[in-house]
Design a protein around this motif. Structure first.
Motif, PDB file in Angstrom:
ATOM      1  N   LEU A   1       6.714  15.147  13.419  1.00 33.18           N
ATOM      2  CA  LEU A   1       7.702  16.399  11.932  1.00 33.18           C
ATOM      3  C   LEU A   1       6.558  17.082  11.975  1.00 33.18           C
ATOM      4  O   LEU A   1       7.155  18.708  12.584  1.00 33.18           O
ATOM      5  CB  LEU A   1       7.869  16.022  11.290  1.00 33.18           C
ATOM      6  N   ASP A   2       5.475  17.851  11.656  1.00 34.85           N
ATOM      7  CA  ASP A   2       4.890  18.917  11.720  1.00 34.85           C
ATOM      8  C   ASP A   2       4.518  18.997  12.990  1.00 34.85           C
ATOM      9  O   ASP A   2       4.567  20.722  13.207  1.00 34.85           O
ATOM     10  CB  ASP A   2       3.593  19.115  10.734  1.00 34.85           C
TER      11      ASP A   2
ATOM     12  N   GLU B   1       3.480   8.931  11.294  1.00 33.69           N
ATOM     13  CA  GLU B   1       4.406   9.292  10.585  1.00 33.69           C
ATOM     14  C   GLU B   1       5.075   7.689  10.211  1.00 33.69           C
ATOM     15  O   GLU B   1       6.257   8.057   9.273  1.00 33.69           O
ATOM     16  CB  GLU B   1       5.547  10.410  11.595  1.00 33.69           C
TER      17      GLU B   1
ATOM     18  N   ASN C   1       1.190  14.584   2.741  1.00 32.57           N
ATOM     19  CA  ASN C   1       2.074  14.836   3.985  1.00 32.57           C
ATOM     20  C   ASN C   1       3.285  14.828   4.745  1.00 32.57           C
ATOM     21  O   ASN C   1       4.328  15.292   4.464  1.00 32.57           O
ATOM     22  CB  ASN C   1       1.323  16.069   4.819  1.00 32.57           C
ATOM     23  N   ASN C   2       3.558  14.035   5.330  1.00 33.67           N
ATOM     24  CA  ASN C   2       4.319  13.088   5.496  1.00 33.67           C
ATOM     25  C   ASN C   2       5.592  12.449   4.619  1.00 33.67           C
ATOM     26  O   ASN C   2       6.580  12.410   5.121  1.00 33.67           O
ATOM     27  CB  ASN C   2       4.201  11.370   6.347  1.00 33.67           C
TER      28      ASN C   2
ATOM     29  N   ASN D   1       7.259  15.763   4.109  1.00 38.93           N
ATOM     30  CA  ASN D   1       8.337  15.671   5.521  1.00 38.93           C
ATOM     31  C   ASN D   1       9.142  14.903   5.448  1.00 38.93           C
ATOM     32  O   ASN D   1      10.532  15.559   5.807  1.00 38.93           O
ATOM     33  CB  ASN D   1       7.541  15.830   6.750  1.00 38.93           C
ATOM     34  N   ASN D   2       9.560  13.519   4.499  1.00 40.07           N
ATOM     35  CA  ASN D   2       9.824  12.888   4.507  1.00 40.07           C
ATOM     36  C   ASN D   2      11.530  12.134   3.557  1.00 40.07           C
ATOM     37  O   ASN D   2      11.855  11.779   3.210  1.00 40.07           O
ATOM     38  CB  ASN D   2      10.151  11.766   5.694  1.00 40.07           C
TER      39      ASN D   2
ATOM     40  N   GLN E   1       7.588  23.219  -0.515  1.00 39.89           N
ATOM     41  CA  GLN E   1       7.432  21.543  -0.595  1.00 39.89           C
ATOM     42  C   GLN E   1       8.081  21.226  -1.459  1.00 39.89           C
ATOM     43  O   GLN E   1       9.050  20.212  -1.529  1.00 39.89           O
ATOM     44  CB  GLN E   1       6.136  21.065  -0.067  1.00 39.89           C
TER      45      GLN E   1
ATOM     46  N   MET F   1      11.315  21.275   0.211  1.00 39.16           N
ATOM     47  CA  MET F   1      11.674  20.139   1.149  1.00 39.16           C
ATOM     48  C   MET F   1      11.793  18.386   0.286  1.00 39.16           C
ATOM     49  O   MET F   1      13.059  17.533   1.145  1.00 39.16           O
ATOM     50  CB  MET F   1      10.353  19.418   1.825  1.00 39.16           C
TER      51      MET F   1
ATOM     52  N   GLY G   1      13.943  16.313   2.592  1.00 37.45           N
ATOM     53  CA  GLY G   1      13.295  16.097   4.333  1.00 37.45           C
ATOM     54  C   GLY G   1      12.955  17.263   4.804  1.00 37.45           C
ATOM     55  O   GLY G   1      14.236  18.452   5.132  1.00 37.45           O
ATOM     56  N   LEU G   2      12.210  17.514   5.418  1.00 35.07           N
ATOM     57  CA  LEU G   2      11.775  19.210   6.401  1.00 35.07           C
ATOM     58  C   LEU G   2      13.168  19.417   7.157  1.00 35.07           C
ATOM     59  O   LEU G   2      13.270  20.151   7.824  1.00 35.07           O
ATOM     60  CB  LEU G   2      10.637  18.842   7.041  1.00 35.07           C
TER      61      LEU G   2
END
Ligand code: SF4
Length: 640
Positions: free
Chosen positions: A138-139, A536, A561-562, A565-566, A623, A626, A631-632
């Motif tokens: 995703l990043d 991920e 981070n993953n 992101n989710n 973050q 997020m 999530g992102l």
């Protein structure tokens, strides 16, 4: 006060924040790469952002991981990636062209550029003087869409190399020595920058071996200066125009110093099952072996395989050893074929595999039950080879080759006297296996086979987060534990519902069903949770299973981070001893999760035990947004 090379590259790419150590910064990304096992998700996410074309200087989509075609799934993934790459402006490296990191170094890396890859060994590019970072898919999708990539402004470790490697000692031994000194936890939020008189003695492929395996330190990345050696390499690759000299200022200030004297370095090996369990080969010499595997993005360059060919020429591998070699790229394999080294390898009994990751990721060549496998790869985590009972030792191509011939683990020191193998003045240049994107993508149809399922949708964070401790695992859980990767599962990298049946199954096979039956719960873990591959899927499968929070003693960077992101809460015990009080099935609750995220700290109540744990929620302001949005992707959509 001067700058380190790391700081110079960051400074020239800084778009958000200030270069203050420990603070979050956003940097512009020049190049991206994906490989097929993380790429399908990255491109599904890129499509979801509804951006018409990638906005990077150059983006590459490689096919190197899932190349066995036992059913249509892998090939369907390749077709999806090929079509989506063509449509959105991404160069597509066809299966057989080579391992992403090897080909990126050879054909596309540019000193001083930033590279973001959906593969944890993207730091290989640091061998060429790039700031090359591994991230979740995703990043990478976000970077392709032109948005910055966010990291914690790193500390910079000076790795001072002195002396010169002796015959039989290799750059693999340099990075094993750094791992021995610093361990797999030693690199979090740090960049390892190589300096000292020894640097100029190492070629770019040797430097790339070191920066590649810097990933095992948990580091943000590793980087070498760009110097005469870099120029020689780029000239030989027909890319002299990409060269620029780069180095730290003489008065640069580093945060830590690690020293490696290459004059006295000995052949080393990482014992099962961790890359930092390093001992001298001489200490365990004579160990009976069953398999020798040479290749992977760590050690599959032309230079590596020429040394191997030199050592095995005219000899035969004994019957107790299975000897496999996976060249890193079509360029490497073709040059070996042309200069006769391939014949030397085949004559010695090597089984030469196609140019790809192959056995490194358990795609074939799993060792026999209880086998000892010597590998030039970068990871020897439990079960990664495809044979849980096998013991994998990581070592240099020289040690692997001499051991293959001797039939037992053997130190090359004093036994092999390699002639100096110079870099070729010109590598064989043939980029016909790289497909350029369509000039305008609008007409290109994206092909999605039935195995390609959408990524799991998430919802904004709710006020109360409550559920069971659905699994309690120990320290150093890798992403290979969380989302196993083997020849049977890799074809399903674009099918999260199927994959989630295997989530954390190596720790507890009943976890996936338990999570589905009790949605909304927590994973509880020890320190360095989520180390290893950037995959991920180790966050997406828990999302699909309904996990809302992961409570651990500490996280590995990319996995944390993953999770964020989710939309999964990354919770860290402020008092590590609290971990010991949680049992499977305990009812846990955060009563005001929205405020907890904003405050950066949560009270996790264990209703079963009548205890309250203080959990750090160490996340940046971005973050926090997020996590609140779930999530992102939700955040990006909400901002549109
Ligand atoms: Fe491929 Fe192994 Fe390198 Fe990963 S570590 S990119 S699986 S060769």
């Amino acid at each position: 006060m001067g700058y380190t090379l790391t700081e110079k590259i960051i400074k020239s790419h800084l778009v958000v924040g200030e270069m203050v150590k420990g603070q979050e910064i956003g940097i512009k990304i020049d190049q991206t790469l994906t490989q097929d096992s993380t790429g399908t998700m990255a491109y599904l996410q890129f499509e979801a952002m509804e951006v018409p074309r990638v906005k990077t200087k150059k983006s590459l989509a490689y096919i190197d991981h899932n190349m066995l075609q036992e059913g249509p799934e892998n090939m369907d993934d390749h077709l999806y990636i090929q079509s989506v790459a063509k449509k959105y402006g991404v160069y597509y490296s066809r299966p057989g062209n080579g391992i992403c990191h090897q080909v990126q170094i050879e054909r596309f890396g540019v000193p001083g550029d930033t590279l973001l890859g959906s593969d944890s060994h993207t730091p290989t590019g640091g061998g060429l003087g790039m700031l090359a970072i591994g991230a979740g898919g995703l990043d990478v999708a976000v970077a392709m869409a032109g948005d910055p990539y966010y990291i914690t402004m790193p500390e910079v470790v000076k790795v001072e190399l002195t002396g010169k490697l002796r015959s039989g000692v290799s750059s693999k031994d340099v990075i094993l020595e750094v791992l021995r000194q610093c361990t797999v936890k030693g690199g979090v939020n740090k960049v390892f920058e190589y300096t000292g008189a020894g640097v100029k003695t190492l070629t770019v492929p040797e430097r790339a071996t070191i920066t590649n395996m810097g990933a095992e330190l948990g580091a943000t990345t590793s980087v070498f200066p760009s110097d005469e050696m870099t120029k020689l390499f780029l000239d030989a690759q027909g890319r002299g125009e990409d060269y620029k000299p780069l180095a730290a200022d003489p008065d640069a200030v580093f945060d830590e110093i690690v020293k490696v004297d290459m004059d006295i370095l000995e052949p080393l090996t990482a014992c099962p099952h961790s890359p930092d369990k390093v001992v001298k080969v001489s200490e365990i010499e004579g160990l009976a072996i069953n398999q020798v595997a040479i290749g992977s993005c760590t050690n599959s360059s032309w230079l590596d395989l020429m040394k191997v060919a030199e050592i095995v020429r005219g000899k035969t591998v004994p019957e107790n050893v299975s000897f496999v070699i996976a060249p890193g790229s079509k360029q490497v394999l073709t040059m070996l074929a042309e200069n006769g080294a391939l014949a030397d390898l085949l004559n010695a009994g090597a089984r030469v595999l196609e140019c790809g990751c192959g056995p490194c990721i358990g795609m074939g060549q799993a060792p026999s039950t209880d086998a000892v496998s010597l590998r030039t790869f970068n990871r020897n985590f439990f079960g990664r080879s495809g044979t849980p009972s096998a013991d994998v030792y990581l070592l240099s191509p020289e040690t692997a080759a001499i051991s293959a011939i001797e039939g037992v683990l053997t130190s090359p020191l004093g036994k092999v006297n390699l002639p100096v193998i110079n870099m070729p003045e010109k590598f064989l240049l043939n980029d016909t296996m790289v497909v350029a994107p369509a000039p305008e993508g609008t007409e290109v149809e994206v092909i999605k086979g039935p195995n390609i399922k959408p990524f799991p949708a998430t919802k904004p964070l709710e006020k109360i987060v409550a559920g069971q401790a659905l699994i309690v695992v120990e320290d150093n859980i890798t992403t290979d534990h969380i989302m196993p990767s083997n020849a049977k599962l890799l074809p399903y990298r674009s099918n999260i519902p199927y994959l989630s049946n295997y989530c954390l199954a190596p720790c507890d096979p009943e976890f996936p069903q338990r999570a589905l039956d009790n949605p909304g719960g927590f994973i509880v873990g020890g320190s360095n949770y989520g180390q290893g591959s950037s995959r991920e899927h180790a966050a997406l499968a828990p999302v699909y299973l309904g996990i809302k929070g992961v409570a651990v003693k500490s996280f590995a960077r990319i996995h944390k981070n993953n999770l964020i992101n989710n939309g999964i809460l990354p919770l860290v015990f402020e008092n590590e001893a609290d971990y010991d009080t949680i049992s499977l099935g305990d009812e846990l609750v955060i009563e005001n999760a929205l405020d907890a995220v904003k405050a950066g700290q949560a009270k996790l109540i264990n209703k079963t035990k009548g205890l309250t744990y203080v959990m750090a929620l160490e996340v940046s302001e971005r973050q926090k947004e997020m996590l609140l949005a779930g999530g992102l992707i939700n955040l990006i959509k909400s901002k549109k």
